[in-house]
Design an enzyme around this catalytic site. Structure first.
Site, PDB file in Angstrom:
ATOM      1  N   GLY A  43       0.828  -1.224   0.203  1.00 17.26           N
ATOM      2  CA  GLY A  43       0.186   0.147   0.055  1.00 17.26           C
ATOM      3  C   GLY A  43       0.823   1.323   0.172  1.00 17.26           C
ATOM      4  O   GLY A  43       0.570   2.327  -0.697  1.00 17.26           O
ATOM      5  N   ASP A  49       0.872  -0.226  13.009  1.00 23.01           N
ATOM      6  CA  ASP A  49       0.832  -1.593  12.518  1.00 23.01           C
ATOM      7  C   ASP A  49       1.425  -2.499  13.495  1.00 23.01           C
ATOM      8  O   ASP A  49       1.387  -3.870  13.321  1.00 23.01           O
ATOM      9  CB  ASP A  49       2.269  -1.424  11.614  1.00 23.01           C
ATOM     10  CG  ASP A  49       1.956  -0.764  10.318  1.00 23.01           C
ATOM     11  OD1 ASP A  49       0.814  -0.509   9.937  1.00 23.01           O
ATOM     12  OD2 ASP A  49       3.012  -0.377   9.731  1.00 23.01           O
ATOM     13  N   LYS A  98      -6.271  -2.599   6.439  1.00 20.24           N
ATOM     14  CA  LYS A  98      -4.705  -2.653   6.237  1.00 20.24           C
ATOM     15  C   LYS A  98      -4.667  -3.977   5.235  1.00 20.24           C
ATOM     16  O   LYS A  98      -5.523  -4.509   4.370  1.00 20.24           O
ATOM     17  CB  LYS A  98      -4.246  -2.874   7.601  1.00 20.24           C
ATOM     18  CG  LYS A  98      -4.211  -1.620   8.338  1.00 20.24           C
ATOM     19  CD  LYS A  98      -3.323  -0.527   7.655  1.00 20.24           C
ATOM     20  CE  LYS A  98      -3.216   0.656   8.639  1.00 20.24           C
ATOM     21  NZ  LYS A  98      -2.595   1.656   7.839  1.00 20.24           N
ATOM     22  N   ARG A 125      -7.755  -6.161  10.040  1.00 22.83           N
ATOM     23  CA  ARG A 125      -6.685  -6.888  11.274  1.00 22.83           C
ATOM     24  C   ARG A 125      -7.639  -6.722  12.633  1.00 22.83           C
ATOM     25  O   ARG A 125      -7.151  -7.591  13.304  1.00 22.83           O
ATOM     26  CB  ARG A 125      -5.654  -5.984  11.494  1.00 22.83           C
ATOM     27  CG  ARG A 125      -4.569  -6.061  10.256  1.00 22.83           C
ATOM     28  CD  ARG A 125      -3.581  -5.409  10.736  1.00 22.83           C
ATOM     29  NE  ARG A 125      -2.449  -5.857   9.462  1.00 22.83           N
ATOM     30  CZ  ARG A 125      -1.337  -5.137   9.211  1.00 22.83           C
ATOM     31  NH1 ARG A 125      -1.025  -3.824   9.765  1.00 22.83           N
ATOM     32  NH2 ARG A 125      -0.306  -5.504   8.427  1.00 22.83           N
ATOM     33  N   ARG A 180       1.887  -9.468   9.231  1.00 21.38           N
ATOM     34  CA  ARG A 180       1.815  -9.173  10.538  1.00 21.38           C
ATOM     35  C   ARG A 180       0.899  -9.971  11.581  1.00 21.38           C
ATOM     36  O   ARG A 180       1.001 -10.254  12.688  1.00 21.38           O
ATOM     37  CB  ARG A 180       1.441  -7.683  10.924  1.00 21.38           C
ATOM     38  CG  ARG A 180       2.279  -6.653  10.111  1.00 21.38           C
ATOM     39  CD  ARG A 180       2.497  -5.278  10.710  1.00 21.38           C
ATOM     40  NE  ARG A 180       3.147  -4.367   9.633  1.00 21.38           N
ATOM     41  CZ  ARG A 180       4.578  -4.261   9.451  1.00 21.38           C
ATOM     42  NH1 ARG A 180       5.326  -4.786  10.374  1.00 21.38           N
ATOM     43  NH2 ARG A 180       5.021  -3.478   8.675  1.00 21.38           N
TER      44      ARG A 180
HETATM   45  C1  S3P Z   1       3.143   3.651   6.230  1.00 25.40           C
HETATM   46  C2  S3P Z   1       1.897   4.146   6.722  1.00 25.40           C
HETATM   47  C3  S3P Z   1       0.949   3.424   7.684  1.00 25.40           C
HETATM   48  C4  S3P Z   1       1.477   2.096   7.868  1.00 25.40           C
HETATM   49  C5  S3P Z   1       1.994   1.497   6.676  1.00 25.40           C
HETATM   50  C6  S3P Z   1       3.285   2.333   6.278  1.00 25.40           C
HETATM   51  C7  S3P Z   1       4.048   4.586   5.514  1.00 25.40           C
HETATM   52  O1  S3P Z   1      -0.318   3.461   6.654  1.00 25.40           O
HETATM   53  O2  S3P Z   1       0.472   1.410   8.209  1.00 25.40           O
HETATM   54  O3  S3P Z   1       2.442   0.229   6.905  1.00 25.40           O
HETATM   55  O4  S3P Z   1       5.291   3.862   5.063  1.00 25.40           O
HETATM   56  O5  S3P Z   1       3.826   5.733   5.349  1.00 25.40           O
HETATM   57  P1  S3P Z   1      -1.158   4.916   6.789  1.00 25.40           P
HETATM   58  O6  S3P Z   1      -0.581   6.234   7.000  1.00 25.40           O
HETATM   59  O7  S3P Z   1      -2.253   4.733   5.767  1.00 25.40           O
HETATM   60  O8  S3P Z   1      -1.740   4.642   8.284  1.00 25.40           O
END
Ligand code: S3P
Length: 440
Positions: A100, A321, A348, A352, A393
Protein backbone atom coordinates in the site's frame (compact mmCIF):
# COMPACT_ATOMS: atom_id res chain seq x y z
CA UNK A 1 -0.88 -10.69 -9.37
CA UNK A 2 1.50 -13.42 -8.30
CA UNK A 3 0.33 -16.77 -6.92
CA UNK A 4 2.27 -17.82 -3.83
CA UNK A 5 2.83 -21.15 -2.11
CA UNK A 6 0.86 -21.70 1.06
CA UNK A 7 3.64 -21.37 3.62
CA UNK A 8 2.54 -22.82 6.98
CA UNK A 9 4.19 -21.91 10.28
CA UNK A 10 4.06 -24.50 13.06
CA UNK A 11 5.11 -23.29 16.48
CA UNK A 12 5.61 -25.56 19.48
CA UNK A 13 4.37 -24.12 22.76
CA UNK A 14 6.80 -22.55 25.22
CA UNK A 15 10.26 -21.48 24.16
CA UNK A 16 12.18 -18.70 25.79
CA UNK A 17 13.47 -15.52 24.16
CA UNK A 18 17.10 -14.84 25.07
CA UNK A 19 20.08 -13.08 23.52
CA UNK A 20 20.28 -10.28 21.01
CA UNK A 21 19.19 -9.68 17.45
CA UNK A 22 18.95 -7.01 14.81
CA UNK A 23 15.65 -7.21 12.96
CA UNK A 24 15.61 -6.12 9.29
CA UNK A 25 15.56 -2.51 8.12
CA UNK A 26 12.66 -0.12 8.40
CA UNK A 27 10.12 -0.66 5.62
CA UNK A 28 8.82 2.92 5.49
CA UNK A 29 12.31 4.45 5.39
CA UNK A 30 13.52 1.91 2.80
CA UNK A 31 10.66 2.80 0.40
CA UNK A 32 11.39 6.50 0.74
CA UNK A 33 15.15 6.05 0.28
CA UNK A 34 14.54 4.64 -3.22
CA UNK A 35 11.94 7.25 -4.14
CA UNK A 36 13.93 10.30 -3.04
CA UNK A 37 17.27 8.83 -4.16
CA UNK A 38 15.78 8.35 -7.65
CA UNK A 39 14.61 11.99 -7.84
CA UNK A 40 17.87 13.40 -6.46
CA UNK A 41 20.82 14.79 -8.37
CA UNK A 42 23.83 12.54 -7.79
CA UNK A 43 24.41 9.09 -6.31
CA UNK A 44 22.67 8.05 -3.10
CA UNK A 45 24.13 5.19 -1.05
CA UNK A 46 21.73 3.29 1.21
CA UNK A 47 22.73 0.79 3.90
CA UNK A 48 20.44 -1.31 6.08
CA UNK A 49 17.86 -1.39 3.24
CA UNK A 50 15.01 -3.84 3.87
CA UNK A 51 15.22 -6.56 1.20
CA UNK A 52 11.58 -7.48 1.70
CA UNK A 53 9.18 -7.96 -1.18
CA UNK A 54 7.40 -4.64 -0.63
CA UNK A 55 10.61 -2.63 -0.94
CA UNK A 56 11.83 -4.71 -3.86
CA UNK A 57 8.57 -3.82 -5.61
CA UNK A 58 9.41 -0.13 -5.16
CA UNK A 59 13.00 -0.68 -6.28
CA UNK A 60 11.88 -2.54 -9.43
CA UNK A 61 9.27 0.12 -10.18
CA UNK A 62 11.99 2.79 -10.24
CA UNK A 63 14.18 0.61 -12.47
CA UNK A 64 11.19 0.40 -14.81
CA UNK A 65 11.00 4.21 -14.63
CA UNK A 66 14.53 4.42 -16.01
CA UNK A 67 16.58 4.76 -12.81
CA UNK A 68 19.86 2.85 -12.53
CA UNK A 69 19.95 1.10 -9.16
CA UNK A 70 22.69 -1.28 -8.00
CA UNK A 71 21.93 -3.90 -5.38
CA UNK A 72 20.39 -4.68 -3.04
CA UNK A 73 23.33 -6.61 -1.66
CA UNK A 74 23.32 -7.27 2.11
CA UNK A 75 21.27 -4.13 2.61
CA UNK A 76 23.41 -1.91 0.37
CA UNK A 77 21.77 -0.08 -2.52
CA UNK A 78 23.28 2.52 -4.84
CA UNK A 79 20.82 4.80 -6.62
CA UNK A 80 21.91 6.91 -9.57
CA UNK A 81 19.45 9.78 -9.22
CA UNK A 82 17.90 11.17 -12.40
CA UNK A 83 16.78 14.52 -10.97
CA UNK A 84 13.24 15.88 -10.69
CA UNK A 85 12.56 15.66 -14.43
CA UNK A 86 14.43 12.49 -15.28
CA UNK A 87 11.92 9.65 -14.86
CA UNK A 88 11.01 7.81 -18.08
CA UNK A 89 7.71 6.22 -19.12
CA UNK A 90 7.63 2.53 -18.14
CA UNK A 91 6.83 0.04 -20.89
CA UNK A 92 4.37 -1.98 -18.76
CA UNK A 93 2.16 -1.51 -15.68
CA UNK A 94 4.13 -1.25 -12.43
CA UNK A 95 3.28 -4.22 -10.16
CA UNK A 96 3.54 -3.12 -6.52
CA UNK A 97 2.66 -6.51 -5.05
CA UNK A 98 1.27 -6.26 -1.52
CA UNK A 99 2.49 -2.73 -0.81
CA UNK A 100 0.00 0.00 0.00
CA UNK A 101 2.84 2.42 0.78
CA UNK A 102 4.45 1.90 -2.62
CA UNK A 103 1.15 2.41 -4.41
CA UNK A 104 -0.04 5.49 -2.51
CA UNK A 105 3.31 7.30 -2.51
CA UNK A 106 4.10 6.48 -6.14
CA UNK A 107 0.66 7.63 -7.17
CA UNK A 108 1.46 11.17 -5.92
CA UNK A 109 4.81 11.22 -7.62
CA UNK A 110 3.58 9.78 -10.92
CA UNK A 111 0.49 12.00 -11.12
CA UNK A 112 2.94 14.83 -11.75
CA UNK A 113 4.94 13.26 -14.60
CA UNK A 114 4.76 13.90 -18.33
CA UNK A 115 3.75 10.29 -19.12
CA UNK A 116 0.86 7.93 -18.34
CA UNK A 117 1.42 5.00 -16.01
CA UNK A 118 -0.63 2.11 -14.57
CA UNK A 119 -0.13 0.79 -11.01
CA UNK A 120 -1.31 -2.72 -10.08
CA UNK A 121 -0.98 -4.99 -7.06
CA UNK A 122 -1.82 -8.41 -5.63
CA UNK A 123 -5.26 -9.60 -4.50
CA UNK A 124 -5.00 -7.83 -1.11
CA UNK A 125 -3.71 -4.52 -2.48
CA UNK A 126 -6.42 -4.65 -5.15
CA UNK A 127 -9.09 -4.32 -2.44
CA UNK A 128 -7.55 -1.34 -0.63
CA UNK A 129 -9.08 2.16 -0.71
CA UNK A 130 -7.30 4.60 -3.03
CA UNK A 131 -9.76 7.51 -3.24
CA UNK A 132 -8.11 8.87 -0.09
CA UNK A 133 -5.21 9.80 -2.41
CA UNK A 134 -6.86 10.21 -5.82
CA UNK A 135 -9.48 12.72 -4.61
CA UNK A 136 -7.05 15.23 -3.06
CA UNK A 137 -4.70 14.74 -6.02
CA UNK A 138 -7.60 15.70 -8.32
CA UNK A 139 -7.89 18.95 -6.39
CA UNK A 140 -4.27 19.64 -7.34
CA UNK A 141 -5.19 19.12 -10.98
CA UNK A 142 -4.10 15.49 -11.32
CA UNK A 143 -6.09 12.80 -13.07
CA UNK A 144 -5.76 9.36 -11.53
CA UNK A 145 -8.40 6.71 -12.25
CA UNK A 146 -9.34 3.88 -9.90
CA UNK A 147 -11.72 0.94 -10.35
CA UNK A 148 -15.42 1.72 -9.91
CA UNK A 149 -15.08 0.90 -6.22
CA UNK A 150 -12.07 3.18 -5.66
CA UNK A 151 -9.47 0.41 -5.61
CA UNK A 152 -6.43 -0.41 -7.80
CA UNK A 153 -5.44 -0.62 -10.57
CA UNK A 154 -4.63 3.09 -10.76
CA UNK A 155 -4.11 4.88 -14.05
CA UNK A 156 -2.07 8.06 -13.61
CA UNK A 157 -2.52 10.40 -16.56
CA UNK A 158 0.57 12.45 -17.31
CA UNK A 159 1.16 15.89 -18.72
CA UNK A 160 -0.96 17.74 -16.18
CA UNK A 161 0.26 20.88 -14.46
CA UNK A 162 -0.34 20.49 -10.72
CA UNK A 163 -1.16 23.37 -8.40
CA UNK A 164 -0.31 23.51 -4.71
CA UNK A 165 -3.24 23.54 -2.26
CA UNK A 166 -4.07 23.18 1.42
CA UNK A 167 -5.63 19.91 2.51
CA UNK A 168 -7.09 18.94 5.84
CA UNK A 169 -6.78 15.16 5.94
CA UNK A 170 -9.89 13.31 7.16
CA UNK A 171 -7.81 10.30 8.32
CA UNK A 172 -4.48 10.27 10.11
CA UNK A 173 -2.43 8.66 7.35
CA UNK A 174 1.26 9.06 6.62
CA UNK A 175 0.67 7.50 3.23
CA UNK A 176 -1.83 10.19 2.23
CA UNK A 177 0.38 12.94 3.68
CA UNK A 178 3.46 11.61 1.86
CA UNK A 179 1.60 11.15 -1.43
CA UNK A 180 0.50 14.79 -1.41
CA UNK A 181 3.91 16.11 -0.33
CA UNK A 182 5.57 14.16 -3.16
CA UNK A 183 3.05 15.58 -5.65
CA UNK A 184 3.68 18.98 -4.06
CA UNK A 185 7.37 18.82 -5.03
CA UNK A 186 6.22 19.12 -8.66
CA UNK A 187 3.31 21.55 -8.12
CA UNK A 188 3.18 25.30 -8.65
CA UNK A 189 3.22 27.13 -5.33
CA UNK A 190 2.87 25.65 -1.88
CA UNK A 191 1.21 22.37 -0.87
CA UNK A 192 0.13 22.18 2.79
CA UNK A 193 -1.23 19.10 4.52
CA UNK A 194 -2.92 19.30 7.92
CA UNK A 195 -2.97 16.07 9.92
CA UNK A 196 -5.76 15.25 12.36
CA UNK A 197 -3.10 13.57 14.55
CA UNK A 198 0.66 13.11 14.13
CA UNK A 199 1.67 10.25 11.83
CA UNK A 200 5.09 8.92 10.88
CA UNK A 201 7.23 11.76 9.57
CA UNK A 202 9.92 9.90 7.62
CA UNK A 203 9.07 11.70 4.37
CA UNK A 204 9.55 15.12 5.96
CA UNK A 205 12.79 14.10 7.69
CA UNK A 206 14.22 12.50 4.56
CA UNK A 207 13.26 15.40 2.29
CA UNK A 208 15.21 17.67 4.62
CA UNK A 209 18.11 15.16 4.55
CA UNK A 210 18.15 15.55 0.75
CA UNK A 211 18.28 19.32 1.22
CA UNK A 212 14.64 20.02 0.32
CA UNK A 213 13.00 22.58 2.63
CA UNK A 214 9.89 21.41 4.50
CA UNK A 215 7.97 23.76 6.73
CA UNK A 216 6.53 21.92 9.74
CA UNK A 217 4.30 23.90 12.08
CA UNK A 218 2.58 21.50 14.45
CA UNK A 219 0.11 19.46 12.40
CA UNK A 220 0.59 21.62 9.26
CA UNK A 221 3.30 20.46 6.87
CA UNK A 222 4.15 22.43 3.72
CA UNK A 223 6.45 22.07 0.74
CA UNK A 224 6.92 24.47 -2.15
CA UNK A 225 7.21 23.02 -5.66
CA UNK A 226 10.15 23.55 -7.94
CA UNK A 227 13.07 22.69 -5.64
CA UNK A 228 15.66 19.98 -6.06
CA UNK A 229 17.00 17.06 -4.07
CA UNK A 230 20.71 16.51 -3.57
CA UNK A 231 21.97 12.92 -3.21
CA UNK A 232 23.02 11.80 0.25
CA UNK A 233 23.74 8.61 2.18
CA UNK A 234 21.08 6.87 4.25
CA UNK A 235 21.55 4.39 7.09
CA UNK A 236 18.22 2.61 7.57
CA UNK A 237 17.64 1.58 11.22
CA UNK A 238 15.97 -1.69 12.19
CA UNK A 239 12.19 -1.52 11.86
CA UNK A 240 10.37 -0.93 15.16
CA UNK A 241 7.35 -2.60 13.59
CA UNK A 242 9.38 -5.82 13.21
CA UNK A 243 11.01 -5.36 16.63
CA UNK A 244 7.46 -5.12 18.03
CA UNK A 245 6.93 -8.89 17.71
CA UNK A 246 9.91 -9.47 19.99
CA UNK A 247 8.98 -6.64 22.37
CA UNK A 248 5.68 -8.41 22.95
CA UNK A 249 7.18 -11.92 22.77
CA UNK A 250 9.73 -11.20 25.51
CA UNK A 251 7.17 -9.28 27.62
CA UNK A 252 4.80 -12.29 27.76
CA UNK A 253 7.42 -15.03 28.11
CA UNK A 254 8.53 -15.82 31.70
CA UNK A 255 12.34 -15.65 31.97
CA UNK A 256 12.82 -13.78 28.67
CA UNK A 257 15.61 -11.20 28.31
CA UNK A 258 16.28 -9.84 24.84
CA UNK A 259 18.33 -7.04 23.31
CA UNK A 260 17.03 -5.58 20.04
CA UNK A 261 19.81 -3.70 18.30
CA UNK A 262 19.80 -0.42 16.37
CA UNK A 263 16.02 0.06 16.34
CA UNK A 264 14.44 3.25 14.98
CA UNK A 265 12.60 4.99 17.83
CA UNK A 266 11.17 7.96 15.94
CA UNK A 267 8.52 9.51 18.26
CA UNK A 268 5.90 9.12 15.50
CA UNK A 269 6.48 5.33 15.62
CA UNK A 270 6.98 4.54 19.30
CA UNK A 271 3.38 3.84 20.29
CA UNK A 272 4.16 0.15 20.81
CA UNK A 273 6.71 1.02 23.52
CA UNK A 274 4.36 3.51 25.17
CA UNK A 275 1.41 1.10 25.16
CA UNK A 276 3.45 -1.85 26.44
CA UNK A 277 4.90 0.30 29.22
CA UNK A 278 1.38 1.35 30.25
CA UNK A 279 0.60 -2.37 30.45
CA UNK A 280 3.58 -2.89 32.78
CA UNK A 281 6.28 -4.03 30.34
CA UNK A 282 9.96 -3.83 31.28
CA UNK A 283 11.51 -2.00 28.32
CA UNK A 284 14.78 -0.03 28.49
CA UNK A 285 16.13 2.20 25.73
CA UNK A 286 19.93 2.02 25.71
CA UNK A 287 22.65 3.82 23.78
CA UNK A 288 20.27 6.37 22.23
CA UNK A 289 21.75 8.08 19.19
CA UNK A 290 20.78 9.88 16.01
CA UNK A 291 21.54 8.30 12.60
CA UNK A 292 20.86 10.30 9.44
CA UNK A 293 18.07 12.34 10.96
CA UNK A 294 16.31 9.40 12.70
CA UNK A 295 16.61 8.55 16.42
CA UNK A 296 17.89 5.03 17.13
CA UNK A 297 18.44 2.92 20.27
CA UNK A 298 19.15 -0.61 21.44
CA UNK A 299 16.12 -1.91 23.28
CA UNK A 300 16.33 -4.32 26.21
CA UNK A 301 13.08 -6.09 27.03
CA UNK A 302 12.52 -8.53 29.86
CA UNK A 303 9.52 -10.56 30.95
CA UNK A 304 7.08 -8.69 33.12
CA UNK A 305 3.48 -9.55 34.01
CA UNK A 306 1.18 -7.33 31.94
CA UNK A 307 -2.15 -5.80 32.93
CA UNK A 308 -5.06 -4.81 30.71
CA UNK A 309 -5.52 -1.11 29.88
CA UNK A 310 -7.68 1.27 27.89
CA UNK A 311 -5.34 2.23 25.07
CA UNK A 312 -5.12 6.04 24.70
CA UNK A 313 -6.47 6.99 21.25
CA UNK A 314 -3.57 9.41 20.72
CA UNK A 315 -1.26 6.36 20.61
CA UNK A 316 -3.20 4.68 17.78
CA UNK A 317 -1.48 6.33 14.76
CA UNK A 318 1.87 5.90 16.52
CA UNK A 319 1.36 2.12 16.74
CA UNK A 320 -0.90 1.55 13.74
CA UNK A 321 0.97 -1.51 12.42
CA UNK A 322 1.58 -3.04 15.84
CA UNK A 323 -1.99 -3.85 16.90
CA UNK A 324 -1.99 -7.49 15.77
CA UNK A 325 0.82 -8.25 18.21
CA UNK A 326 -0.51 -5.83 20.85
CA UNK A 327 -3.74 -7.86 20.80
CA UNK A 328 -1.62 -10.90 21.69
CA UNK A 329 -0.10 -8.92 24.57
CA UNK A 330 -3.63 -8.04 25.73
CA UNK A 331 -4.66 -11.70 25.55
CA UNK A 332 -1.79 -12.53 27.94
CA UNK A 333 -2.44 -9.61 30.31
CA UNK A 334 -4.43 -9.68 33.50
CA UNK A 335 -7.84 -8.04 33.04
CA UNK A 336 -9.48 -6.19 30.18
CA UNK A 337 -7.85 -4.25 27.34
CA UNK A 338 -9.97 -1.86 25.28
CA UNK A 339 -8.96 -0.38 21.93
CA UNK A 340 -11.05 2.34 20.23
CA UNK A 341 -10.36 4.84 17.46
CA UNK A 342 -8.59 2.28 15.26
CA UNK A 343 -11.06 1.84 12.37
CA UNK A 344 -8.10 2.06 9.95
CA UNK A 345 -7.10 -1.46 11.02
CA UNK A 346 -10.01 -2.74 8.93
CA UNK A 347 -8.38 -1.58 5.68
CA UNK A 348 -4.80 -2.78 6.16
CA UNK A 349 -3.32 -5.85 4.41
CA UNK A 350 -6.33 -7.67 5.94
CA UNK A 351 -9.19 -6.57 8.19
CA UNK A 352 -6.92 -6.77 11.24
CA UNK A 353 -9.74 -6.35 13.75
CA UNK A 354 -11.82 -9.26 12.42
CA UNK A 355 -8.93 -11.56 11.51
CA UNK A 356 -7.24 -11.15 14.92
CA UNK A 357 -10.52 -11.59 16.82
CA UNK A 358 -11.28 -14.78 14.85
CA UNK A 359 -7.82 -16.21 15.56
CA UNK A 360 -7.80 -15.26 19.23
CA UNK A 361 -11.18 -16.94 19.70
CA UNK A 362 -9.85 -20.15 18.15
CA UNK A 363 -7.12 -19.97 20.81
CA UNK A 364 -9.81 -19.68 23.50
CA UNK A 365 -9.39 -15.96 24.17
CA UNK A 366 -12.43 -13.79 24.94
CA UNK A 367 -12.02 -11.18 22.16
CA UNK A 368 -14.88 -8.97 20.98
CA UNK A 369 -14.33 -6.98 17.80
CA UNK A 370 -15.97 -3.55 17.62
CA UNK A 371 -16.38 -1.21 14.68
CA UNK A 372 -13.20 0.69 15.52
CA UNK A 373 -11.26 -1.59 17.85
CA UNK A 374 -11.48 -4.61 20.14
CA UNK A 375 -12.19 -5.61 23.73
CA UNK A 376 -9.98 -8.43 25.01
CA UNK A 377 -10.13 -10.24 28.35
CA UNK A 378 -6.72 -11.58 29.26
CA UNK A 379 -6.53 -15.29 30.03
CA UNK A 380 -5.07 -18.57 28.90
CA UNK A 381 -3.88 -19.17 25.33
CA UNK A 382 -4.93 -22.52 23.87
CA UNK A 383 -3.77 -24.06 20.60
CA UNK A 384 -5.15 -24.52 17.10
CA UNK A 385 -4.89 -23.87 13.38
CA UNK A 386 -5.23 -20.22 12.38
CA UNK A 387 -5.62 -18.25 9.16
CA UNK A 388 -3.35 -15.25 8.57
CA UNK A 389 -5.29 -14.23 5.44
CA UNK A 390 -1.98 -13.53 3.75
CA UNK A 391 -1.24 -10.73 6.21
CA UNK A 392 2.41 -10.74 7.33
CA UNK A 393 1.77 -9.04 10.66
CA UNK A 394 -1.08 -11.41 11.59
CA UNK A 395 1.18 -14.40 10.94
CA UNK A 396 4.04 -13.08 13.08
CA UNK A 397 1.71 -11.90 15.85
CA UNK A 398 0.17 -15.36 16.27
CA UNK A 399 3.64 -16.94 16.14
CA UNK A 400 4.45 -14.97 19.33
CA UNK A 401 1.26 -16.19 21.04
CA UNK A 402 2.82 -19.68 21.10
CA UNK A 403 5.20 -18.51 23.87
CA UNK A 404 2.21 -18.77 26.21
CA UNK A 405 0.13 -21.42 24.41
CA UNK A 406 -0.97 -24.74 25.90
CA UNK A 407 -0.26 -26.63 22.66
CA UNK A 408 1.04 -26.11 19.11
CA UNK A 409 -0.19 -23.28 16.93
CA UNK A 410 -0.32 -23.67 13.15
CA UNK A 411 -0.70 -20.62 10.95
CA UNK A 412 -1.66 -20.79 7.29
CA UNK A 413 -0.84 -18.47 4.42
CA UNK A 414 2.42 -17.05 5.79
CA UNK A 415 4.31 -16.44 2.50
CA UNK A 416 3.76 -12.68 2.83
CA UNK A 417 5.93 -12.53 5.95
CA UNK A 418 8.60 -11.95 3.29
CA UNK A 419 7.01 -8.61 2.41
CA UNK A 420 8.40 -7.03 5.59
CA UNK A 421 10.51 -9.57 7.49
CA UNK A 422 12.70 -11.84 5.36
CA UNK A 423 14.04 -14.78 7.40
CA UNK A 424 11.67 -14.20 10.30
CA UNK A 425 11.79 -17.94 11.01
CA UNK A 426 15.61 -18.01 11.12
CA UNK A 427 15.97 -14.96 13.34
CA UNK A 428 13.13 -15.95 15.67
CA UNK A 429 14.51 -19.49 16.01
CA UNK A 430 17.92 -18.01 16.83
CA UNK A 431 16.55 -16.32 19.95
CA UNK A 432 14.38 -19.23 21.08
CA UNK A 433 10.99 -19.32 19.31
CA UNK A 434 10.17 -22.92 18.35
CA UNK A 435 8.91 -22.14 14.86
CA UNK A 436 9.26 -24.21 11.69
CA UNK A 437 7.83 -23.56 8.25
CA UNK A 438 6.71 -25.79 5.40
CA UNK A 439 5.75 -24.72 1.92
CA UNK A 440 2.68 -26.63 0.72
C1 S3P B 1 3.12 3.68 6.22
C2 S3P B 1 2.05 4.28 6.80
C3 S3P B 1 0.99 3.55 7.54
C4 S3P B 1 1.39 2.11 7.82
C5 S3P B 1 2.06 1.45 6.67
C6 S3P B 1 3.32 2.21 6.27
C7 S3P B 1 4.12 4.52 5.53
O1 S3P B 1 -0.19 3.57 6.78
O2 S3P B 1 0.25 1.37 8.19
O3 S3P B 1 2.42 0.13 6.98
O4 S3P B 1 5.23 4.04 5.22
O5 S3P B 1 3.81 5.69 5.27
P1 S3P B 1 -1.23 4.80 6.92
O6 S3P B 1 -0.42 6.02 6.84
O7 S3P B 1 -2.18 4.66 5.77
O8 S3P B 1 -1.89 4.60 8.24
Amino acid sequence: MSAKHNVIFTIAPGGNLQGSLRVPGDKSISHRSIMLGALAEGVTEVSGFLQGEDNLATLNAFRALGVKIEGPDKGKVTIHGVGMDGLKAPTAPLDLGNSGTAMRLLCGLLAAQAFDCVLTGDASLSTRPMRRVTEPLARMGAKVETSATGTPPLTCHGGRALKGFEYEMPVASAQVKSCLLLAGLFAMGETCVIEPAPTRDHTERMLMGFGYPVDVDGKRICVAGGGKLTATSIDVPADISSAAFFLVGASICPGADLLLEHVGINPTRDGVINILRLMGADIELLNRREMGGEPVADIRVRYSPLKGITIPEAQVPLAIDEFPVLFVAAACAEGETVLTGARELRVKESDRIQVMADGLRILGVDATPTEDGMVIQGGKIGSGRLQSHGDHRIAMAFAMASLRASGPIEIEDCANVNTSFPDFVGLATGVGLKVTQVSA
